[in-house]
Design a protein around this motif. Structure first.
Motif, PDB file in Angstrom:
ATOM      1  N   GLN A 190      18.580   1.443  45.588  1.00 34.69           N
ATOM      2  CA  GLN A 190      19.764   1.024  46.529  1.00 34.69           C
ATOM      3  C   GLN A 190      20.377   2.170  47.268  1.00 34.69           C
ATOM      4  N   VAL A 191      20.296   2.198  48.373  1.00 35.53           N
ATOM      5  CA  VAL A 191      21.131   3.127  49.241  1.00 35.53           C
ATOM      6  C   VAL A 191      22.358   2.348  49.781  1.00 35.53           C
ATOM      7  N   TYR A 192      23.507   2.948  49.329  1.00 39.23           N
ATOM      8  CA  TYR A 192      24.782   2.231  49.586  1.00 39.23           C
ATOM      9  C   TYR A 192      25.662   3.399  50.437  1.00 39.23           C
ATOM     10  N   ALA A 193      26.099   3.191  51.540  1.00 42.12           N
ATOM     11  CA  ALA A 193      27.067   4.400  52.184  1.00 42.12           C
ATOM     12  C   ALA A 193      27.589   3.475  53.678  1.00 42.12           C
ATOM     13  N   PHE A 194      28.527   4.097  54.153  1.00 43.30           N
ATOM     14  CA  PHE A 194      29.431   3.806  55.181  1.00 43.30           C
ATOM     15  C   PHE A 194      29.047   4.662  56.555  1.00 43.30           C
ATOM     16  N   THR A 195      29.096   4.214  57.518  1.00 47.14           N
ATOM     17  CA  THR A 195      28.737   5.365  58.726  1.00 47.14           C
ATOM     18  C   THR A 195      30.041   5.674  59.355  1.00 47.14           C
ATOM     19  N   VAL A 196      29.872   6.873  59.817  1.00 44.22           N
ATOM     20  CA  VAL A 196      31.362   7.627  60.444  1.00 44.22           C
ATOM     21  C   VAL A 196      31.748   6.647  61.536  1.00 44.22           C
ATOM     22  N   ASP A 207      26.210  11.811  59.460  1.00 40.02           N
ATOM     23  CA  ASP A 207      26.244  10.315  60.038  1.00 40.02           C
ATOM     24  C   ASP A 207      26.985   9.230  59.029  1.00 40.02           C
ATOM     25  N   PHE A 208      27.340  10.094  57.767  1.00 36.48           N
ATOM     26  CA  PHE A 208      28.185   9.026  56.804  1.00 36.48           C
ATOM     27  C   PHE A 208      29.592   9.496  56.356  1.00 36.48           C
ATOM     28  N   VAL A 209      30.379   8.656  55.971  1.00 37.24           N
ATOM     29  CA  VAL A 209      31.526   9.158  55.433  1.00 37.24           C
ATOM     30  C   VAL A 209      31.432   9.594  54.126  1.00 37.24           C
ATOM     31  N   VAL A 210      32.278  11.115  54.084  1.00 32.49           N
ATOM     32  CA  VAL A 210      32.062  11.783  52.732  1.00 32.49           C
ATOM     33  C   VAL A 210      33.424  12.022  52.513  1.00 32.49           C
ATOM     34  N   ARG A 211      33.909  10.871  51.442  1.00 29.52           N
ATOM     35  CA  ARG A 211      35.033  11.094  51.003  1.00 29.52           C
ATOM     36  C   ARG A 211      35.119  10.390  49.547  1.00 29.52           C
ATOM     37  N   ASP A 212      36.096  10.967  48.710  1.00 28.67           N
ATOM     38  CA  ASP A 212      35.863  10.283  47.046  1.00 28.67           C
ATOM     39  C   ASP A 212      36.416   8.835  47.140  1.00 28.67           C
ATOM     40  N   ILE A 214      26.066   0.468  55.119  1.00 29.48           N
ATOM     41  CA  ILE A 214      24.560   0.296  55.098  1.00 29.48           C
ATOM     42  C   ILE A 214      24.170   0.005  53.695  1.00 29.48           C
ATOM     43  N   LEU A 215      23.653  -1.059  53.425  1.00 33.87           N
ATOM     44  CA  LEU A 215      23.125  -1.392  52.097  1.00 33.87           C
ATOM     45  C   LEU A 215      21.891  -1.814  52.124  1.00 33.87           C
ATOM     46  N   MET A 216      20.716  -1.016  51.880  1.00 39.61           N
ATOM     47  CA  MET A 216      19.495  -1.410  51.849  1.00 39.61           C
ATOM     48  C   MET A 216      18.657  -1.032  50.655  1.00 39.61           C
ATOM     49  N   GLN A 217      17.570  -1.599  50.551  1.00 47.66           N
ATOM     50  CA  GLN A 217      16.588  -1.275  49.259  1.00 47.66           C
ATOM     51  C   GLN A 217      15.172  -0.616  49.688  1.00 47.66           C
ATOM     52  N   VAL A 218      14.866   0.181  49.005  1.00 50.93           N
ATOM     53  CA  VAL A 218      13.580   0.807  49.155  1.00 50.93           C
ATOM     54  C   VAL A 218      12.749   0.951  47.811  1.00 50.93           C
ATOM     55  N   GLY A 219      11.744   0.176  47.939  1.00 48.39           N
ATOM     56  CA  GLY A 219      10.778  -0.037  46.691  1.00 48.39           C
ATOM     57  C   GLY A 219       9.740   1.048  46.739  1.00 48.39           C
ATOM     58  N   VAL A 220       9.430   1.697  45.766  1.00 49.13           N
ATOM     59  CA  VAL A 220       8.728   2.599  45.155  1.00 49.13           C
ATOM     60  C   VAL A 220       7.599   2.066  44.218  1.00 49.13           C
ATOM     61  N   LEU A 221       6.390   2.707  44.277  1.00 50.63           N
ATOM     62  CA  LEU A 221       5.410   2.060  43.130  1.00 50.63           C
ATOM     63  C   LEU A 221       5.714   2.070  41.936  1.00 50.63           C
ATOM     64  N   LEU A 222       5.669   0.987  40.908  1.00 51.22           N
ATOM     65  CA  LEU A 222       6.140   1.117  39.581  1.00 51.22           C
ATOM     66  C   LEU A 222       5.379   2.081  38.810  1.00 51.22           C
ATOM     67  N   SER A 223       4.334   2.740  39.142  1.00 49.62           N
ATOM     68  CA  SER A 223       3.629   3.742  38.460  1.00 49.62           C
ATOM     69  C   SER A 223       4.072   5.199  38.796  1.00 49.62           C
ATOM     70  N   THR A 224       5.064   5.074  39.782  1.00 44.90           N
ATOM     71  CA  THR A 224       5.935   6.391  40.203  1.00 44.90           C
ATOM     72  C   THR A 224       6.441   7.137  38.742  1.00 44.90           C
ATOM     73  N   SER A 225       6.290   8.337  38.715  1.00 46.15           N
ATOM     74  CA  SER A 225       7.041   9.111  37.596  1.00 46.15           C
ATOM     75  C   SER A 225       8.419   9.226  37.662  1.00 46.15           C
TER      76      SER A 225
END
Length: 267
Positions: free
Chosen positions: A211-217, A187-192, A156-167
């Motif tokens: 950017q959210v980057y992870a791999f599903t189980v 839901d995701f693989v948790v390994r080093d 899973i590779l996805m982009q989430v955009g929040v307002l530029l004015s966000t602190s």
């Protein structure tokens, strides 16, 4: 006569065992090609060998006949070199176990589909557009084949955009909460050795891109869709709790009146 009877008996037995032998090889995936063609080739070879053995037993000079058969065979080999090349390539593909019937494969970035059948000359691959592709085995043998069925996880590779004015504090809070979801949702693989991260990937004119980057189980596509849905809903809840808003592309347009440019309107 007794020797001739023995020769006939031996080859008759071998002829009868040809079909189950070829079928057994196909079941064990040693030669997962079209069984009928393999049976015909095997039985024809046994008949020729049986006749040659009988002629030898009867003391007949078969050197001339064998020479003629050799010349005929050489001509056949030249005429059927494409068929033989694809046959050998198909057997090579199977011996390497690159794919089997039912696997989803991608051929050199050209197309993606499911292997439906492996024949003597070609492999049938059904594309996701329901159009079958008949690919020569020699091309598959020389191509880079990606076997998607054998992957262990989906990315899973996805982009989430929040307002530029966000602190900065709010952005860090959102990243931490999404990261916690990746770590604890199961839901995701948790390994080093498997990447799992939420980072500020880029800045645009109107947004901070996370950017959210992870791999599903599970590698199953249906499970992947469910995991992605749960992740999207979790991100919406996190943004709501953190009082952060999604960024949308905006554009300012100035419209001027021809009679009086000072009455320009901003939209």
């Amino acid at each position: 006569l007794s020797i001739s009877a023995i020769v006939v008996s031996v080859f008759t037995t071998l002829y009868g065992l040809a079909s189950p032998f070829v079928l057994r090889l196909s079941e064990r995936r040693v030669m997962q090609l079209e069984v009928r063609w393999a049976e015909r080739v095997t039985k024809s070879t046994l008949v020729i060998l049986c006749v040659a053995a009988l002629l030898k037993v009867w003391g007949l000079d078969i050197s001339g006949v064998m020479t003629g058969v050799g010349v005929l065979g050489a001509g056949f080999m030249i005429a059927a070199q494409d068929l033989i090349r694809n046959l050998v390539a198909g057997m090579t593909n199977q011996s390497e176990e690159r794919f089997v019937t039912g696997d989803v494969i991608e051929v050199s970035g050209q197309f993606l589909g499911t292997v439906r059948d492996i024949n003597l000359r070609s492999t049938t691959i059904d594309g996701f557009d329901n159009i079958p592709r008949f690919v020569p085995n020699a091309e598959l043998s020389n191509a880079t084949v990606m076997n998607w069925t054998r992957r262990k996880h989906r990315r899973i590779l996805m982009q989430v955009g929040v307002l530029l004015s966000t602190s900065e504090e709010t952005i860090e809070e959102v990243c931490d909460r999404i990261q916690a979801h990746l770590d604890t949702s199961k839901d995701f693989v948790v390994r080093d050795d498997v990447t799992r991260s939420v980072t500020v990937h880029a800045l645009s004119e109107d947004a901070v891109e996370l950017q959210v980057y992870a791999f599903t189980v599970s590698p199953d596509y249906t499970d992947y869709l469910a995991v992605r849905q749960r992740l999207n809903l979790a991100i919406l809840r996190i943004l709501k709790v953190a009082e952060a808003k999604l960024a949308y592309p905006t554009r300012t347009i100035h419209v001027e009146h021809a009679d009086n440019p000072q009455n320009a309107k901003e939209i």
